[in-house]
Design an enzyme around this catalytic site. Sequence first.
Site, PDB file in Angstrom:
ATOM      1  N   ARG A 236      28.440  -2.576  29.878  1.00  0.00           N
ATOM      2  CA  ARG A 236      27.427  -3.381  30.578  1.00  0.00           C
ATOM      3  C   ARG A 236      28.023  -4.696  31.058  1.00  0.00           C
ATOM      4  O   ARG A 236      27.498  -5.338  31.963  1.00  0.00           O
ATOM      5  CB  ARG A 236      26.207  -3.615  29.665  1.00  0.00           C
ATOM      6  CG  ARG A 236      25.141  -4.516  30.265  1.00  0.00           C
ATOM      7  CD  ARG A 236      23.763  -4.324  29.666  1.00  0.00           C
ATOM      8  NE  ARG A 236      23.762  -4.351  28.215  1.00  0.00           N
ATOM      9  CZ  ARG A 236      23.844  -5.445  27.452  1.00  0.00           C
ATOM     10  NH1 ARG A 236      23.914  -6.641  28.007  1.00  0.00           N
ATOM     11  NH2 ARG A 236      23.839  -5.354  26.144  1.00  0.00           N
TER      12      ARG A 236
ATOM     13  N   TYR B  58      12.620  -8.336  53.856  1.00  0.00           N
ATOM     14  CA  TYR B  58      12.332  -7.042  53.244  1.00  0.00           C
ATOM     15  C   TYR B  58      11.207  -7.275  52.237  1.00  0.00           C
ATOM     16  O   TYR B  58      11.288  -8.178  51.410  1.00  0.00           O
ATOM     17  CB  TYR B  58      13.594  -6.498  52.568  1.00  0.00           C
ATOM     18  CG  TYR B  58      13.324  -5.208  51.861  1.00  0.00           C
ATOM     19  CD1 TYR B  58      12.856  -4.104  52.549  1.00  0.00           C
ATOM     20  CD2 TYR B  58      13.522  -5.091  50.493  1.00  0.00           C
ATOM     21  CE1 TYR B  58      12.582  -2.918  51.901  1.00  0.00           C
ATOM     22  CE2 TYR B  58      13.253  -3.897  49.836  1.00  0.00           C
ATOM     23  CZ  TYR B  58      12.787  -2.819  50.555  1.00  0.00           C
ATOM     24  OH  TYR B  58      12.510  -1.652  49.906  1.00  0.00           O
TER      25      TYR B  58
ATOM     26  N   ASP C 228      20.759 -12.438  52.665  1.00  0.00           N
ATOM     27  CA  ASP C 228      20.754 -10.981  52.542  1.00  0.00           C
ATOM     28  C   ASP C 228      21.496 -10.446  53.758  1.00  0.00           C
ATOM     29  O   ASP C 228      20.987 -10.502  54.882  1.00  0.00           O
ATOM     30  CB  ASP C 228      19.303 -10.466  52.497  1.00  0.00           C
ATOM     31  CG  ASP C 228      19.231  -8.957  52.320  1.00  0.00           C
ATOM     32  OD1 ASP C 228      20.191  -8.263  52.700  1.00  0.00           O
ATOM     33  OD2 ASP C 228      18.189  -8.473  51.820  1.00  0.00           O
TER      34      ASP C 228
ATOM     35  N   LYS D  15      22.548   0.973  51.996  1.00  0.00           N
ATOM     36  CA  LYS D  15      22.450   1.131  53.447  1.00  0.00           C
ATOM     37  C   LYS D  15      23.839   1.355  54.074  1.00  0.00           C
ATOM     38  O   LYS D  15      24.461   2.343  53.796  1.00  0.00           O
ATOM     39  CB  LYS D  15      21.743  -0.093  54.040  1.00  0.00           C
ATOM     40  CG  LYS D  15      20.426  -0.459  53.310  1.00  0.00           C
ATOM     41  CD  LYS D  15      19.381   0.629  53.429  1.00  0.00           C
ATOM     42  CE  LYS D  15      17.998   0.225  53.023  1.00  0.00           C
ATOM     43  NZ  LYS D  15      17.692   0.215  51.617  1.00  0.00           N
TER      44      LYS D  15
HETATM   45  C1  LIG Z   1      17.304  -6.062  54.055  1.00  0.00           C
HETATM   46  C2  LIG Z   1      17.119  -5.339  52.755  1.00  0.00           C
HETATM   47  N1  LIG Z   1      17.369  -5.994  51.608  1.00  0.00           N
HETATM   48  C3  LIG Z   1      17.206  -5.395  50.416  1.00  0.00           C
HETATM   49  C4  LIG Z   1      16.752  -4.100  50.308  1.00  0.00           C
HETATM   50  C5  LIG Z   1      16.582  -3.461  48.958  1.00  0.00           C
HETATM   51  O1  LIG Z   1      17.620  -2.560  48.700  1.00  0.00           O
HETATM   52  P1  LIG Z   1      17.504  -1.314  47.694  1.00  0.00           P
HETATM   53  O2  LIG Z   1      16.568  -0.332  48.312  1.00  0.00           O
HETATM   54  O3  LIG Z   1      18.921  -0.830  47.581  1.00  0.00           O
HETATM   55  O4  LIG Z   1      16.975  -1.838  46.400  1.00  0.00           O
HETATM   56  C6  LIG Z   1      16.482  -3.381  51.472  1.00  0.00           C
HETATM   57  C7  LIG Z   1      15.985  -1.990  51.393  1.00  0.00           C
HETATM   58  O5  LIG Z   1      15.482  -1.412  52.329  1.00  0.00           O
HETATM   59  C8  LIG Z   1      16.667  -4.023  52.732  1.00  0.00           C
HETATM   60  O6  LIG Z   1      16.409  -3.375  53.895  1.00  0.00           O
END
Ligand SMILES: Cc1ncc(COP(=O)(O)O)c(C=O)c1O
Length: 368
Positions: free
Chosen positions: A45, A97, A168, A193
């Site tokens: 971990r 998001y 992000d 993604k």
């Molecule tokens: C811009 C963005 N940030 C964060 C996330 C969250 O990622 P995860 O689905 O891997 O938890 C997403 C998911 O669609 C996203 O599009």
Amino acid sequence: MTNPATILAQSGRPERIQGNPVNPPVVFSSTYRNSGTAPGNIYARWDNETWNPFEKTLAALEGTDYPALVHASGMAAMTTALHAAPPGKIVAPRHSYHASLIVAQEMTEREGGQLVTVDIANTEEVVAALPGASAVLIESPTNPMLELADIPTIAKAAHEAGALVIVDNTFATPLGQQPFIMGADIVVHSATKYLAGHSDVVLGAVLANTEELHQRLWDYRTHTGAIAGPMEAWLALRGMRTLSLRFERITANAAELARRLSNHPLVEAVAHPSLPHHPNKERAPKGCGVLTVRPTGGAEAADRLVEATELWLPATSLGGVESSLERRRRFADEATTVPEDLLRLSTGIEDMEDLWEDLDRALTRSQA
Ligand SMILES: Cc1ncc(COP(=O)(O)O)c(C=O)c1O
């Protein structure tokens, strides 16, 4: 190694010695032989050698000396990032998001702070919200509205206000923009993604560019246990090897489809940073694989269009090699400022003419 395509192909491989494998092994072990008398791994971990090649490669791409910290998902990474800021006010794009906003809201409420959402493309509005903030979250382009932020100006103002800058970078990828150069303190990725890129892994990562912040993020990941499995980290690095090729093709497909859709008689509106009318396009990253479309006929036509596609996959998520689309407002917690009829399209690496033909046919079929 400084060029991204070379980093992607070469970084994180075992030492170049006779008989070594080309790829790092996957180590499945929860603990390590360690009596405490010498340095070395202790518990999986805390650190895990199967994470390290992915973490090192992503850090090289983002241009920081501190390894990325792989997490169980993008949201686990985002949660760690948000907790790096002291309790207080968080400023975030209103079209972040949606789960990021939910976590920020829950966290600030619990701590007696406040979540303030802004139009991240409106720099004056963002800067006016910064005094007293402990962190600003930036998405650029935003998900799904594709608004573009002036990251350097916001970062400078945030630092003057004593706020941490969290970016992000999921949509842009480090090939599209490197937020640390633009003033970010923390960078977050949903590696699910574009990085992993094959819709077969859920994974996240968070990065810092100072020892102190990196340690704070490491502590939070380690103590809350938001860690990734070794197989996921290995698969993500394997997928990432082709990111430069995929992102180039994905971006070219998105830009050409956006151009053609802009002239389609059954389309009311299209957004993609490459389009001439896209607001603040000088702030656009060097690539974008997402576009949005509002077909004639409203939300019902949009739903019919999604159903009518034969090639495009009706699915959430983005960044895979396969093209997918969805109507975002089908989710109850999507921002109400996102139009009901807005479709988010994630282009893949297929032949552009095939994608176009399928969309064009589905647009005709969507008109009841
Ligand atoms: C811009 C963005 N940030 C964060 C996330 C969250 O990622 P995860 O689905 O891997 O938890 C997403 C998911 O669609 C996203 O599009």
